[in-house]
Scaffold this active site. Sequence first.
Site, short mmCIF file in Angstrom:
data_model
loop_
_atom_site.label_atom_id
_atom_site.label_comp_id
_atom_site.label_asym_id
_atom_site.label_seq_id
_atom_site.Cartn_x
_atom_site.Cartn_y
_atom_site.Cartn_z
N MET A 42 0.82 -1.25 -0.02
CA MET A 42 -0.07 0.03 0.03
C MET A 42 0.67 1.15 0.00
SD MET A 42 -3.23 -1.00 2.10
CE MET A 42 -2.83 -0.69 3.86
N HIS B 27 9.35 -3.43 3.25
CA HIS B 27 8.82 -3.68 1.84
C HIS B 27 9.99 -4.11 0.99
CE1 HIS B 27 5.62 -0.88 3.36
NE2 HIS B 27 4.88 -1.96 3.08
O1 PAF Z 1 0.05 -5.99 3.40
C1 PAF Z 1 -0.50 -5.06 2.66
O2 PAF Z 1 0.37 -3.91 2.61
C2 PAF Z 1 -1.92 -5.15 2.18
O3 PAF Z 1 -2.86 -5.80 3.11
C3 PAF Z 1 -1.85 -5.73 0.71
C4 PAF Z 1 -1.42 -7.29 0.63
C5 PAF Z 1 -0.86 -4.84 -0.12
C6 PAF Z 1 -3.47 -5.62 0.22
O4 PAF Z 1 -3.89 -4.20 -0.09
#
Ligand code: PAF
Length: 286
Positions: A32, A39
């Site tokens: 997100m 990430h």
């Molecule tokens: O983990 C996240 O950031 C969200 O839940 C995802 C998997 C991108 C789905 O919107």
Amino acid sequence: MSASVAETIAECRAAVTAARRAGHRIGFVPTMGALHEGHLSLVDRAREAAGFVVLSIFVNPLQFGPKEDFAAYPRDLERDRRLAGERGAALVFAPSVTEMYPSPFVTRVTMREATEEFEGAARPGHFDGVLTVVAKLFLIVQPDVAVFGQKDAQQAAAVRRLVIDLDFPIEIIVASTVREADGLACSSRNGFLSEDERRKARGLHLALTRARELADGGETDARRIEAAMREVLARVPALHVEYAAIVDRDHFQPVERIEGPAVAAVAARVGKTRLIDNVVLEADGP
Ligand code: PAF
């Protein structure tokens, strides 16, 4: 180097098709945005498994409750695009809400069992929103491999189940949680914490460290480990604990004894910020 950006489903599909024709396996990291080291470590894992990595950035309204922080969720596409590119993602897929959910949009992916307790109970509808968008993203990107973080352990369990139940031909990798120097799990929500709240938030990590110590020392009684976690959490009165539980890793159901891959999971509020964290309690976990 910044990654290329696709804002439409058609652009994303065209870029992926071209990469596949060029002989690449496709790796996928759904996010997100508000990218942090957690990430970026998922991008590293995807790069190990695939020659062309797509990272999606979509703040998914379906997974936020009416009182949650959808509007306040941090958004900075240019920064994220640069960071993702520097780490080796080739394409950032950043669709608008109307591109993903043209009106009317009435279909939902729902799941029983793995999503009913813990985060599912605290955030009604959350997992329907997550699984709906993940299923859509899987169908748009059609990756060979997708990487999720262990930090969202219940989400990881639900996605593994989704892929099995709906026969998505996608390998799911669940990558270890990246922690900051003080042990706090990397999270986009850490930015909401004041310095004082951040110190208190360390209580989650300390409770999980205790759980791991006990399990490593041979304790298999889940109730005893939960009690020990609660004892550590209770030392920080400003932490409002929602749950501290031992669950099986794959179905996210509470267990009496640790007999297979298990997870110690904690959720607590510090001020206005809700934090979750977990550790895997068996050596063969991610
Ligand atoms: O983990 C996240 O950031 C969200 O839940 C995802 C998997 C991108 C789905 O919107």
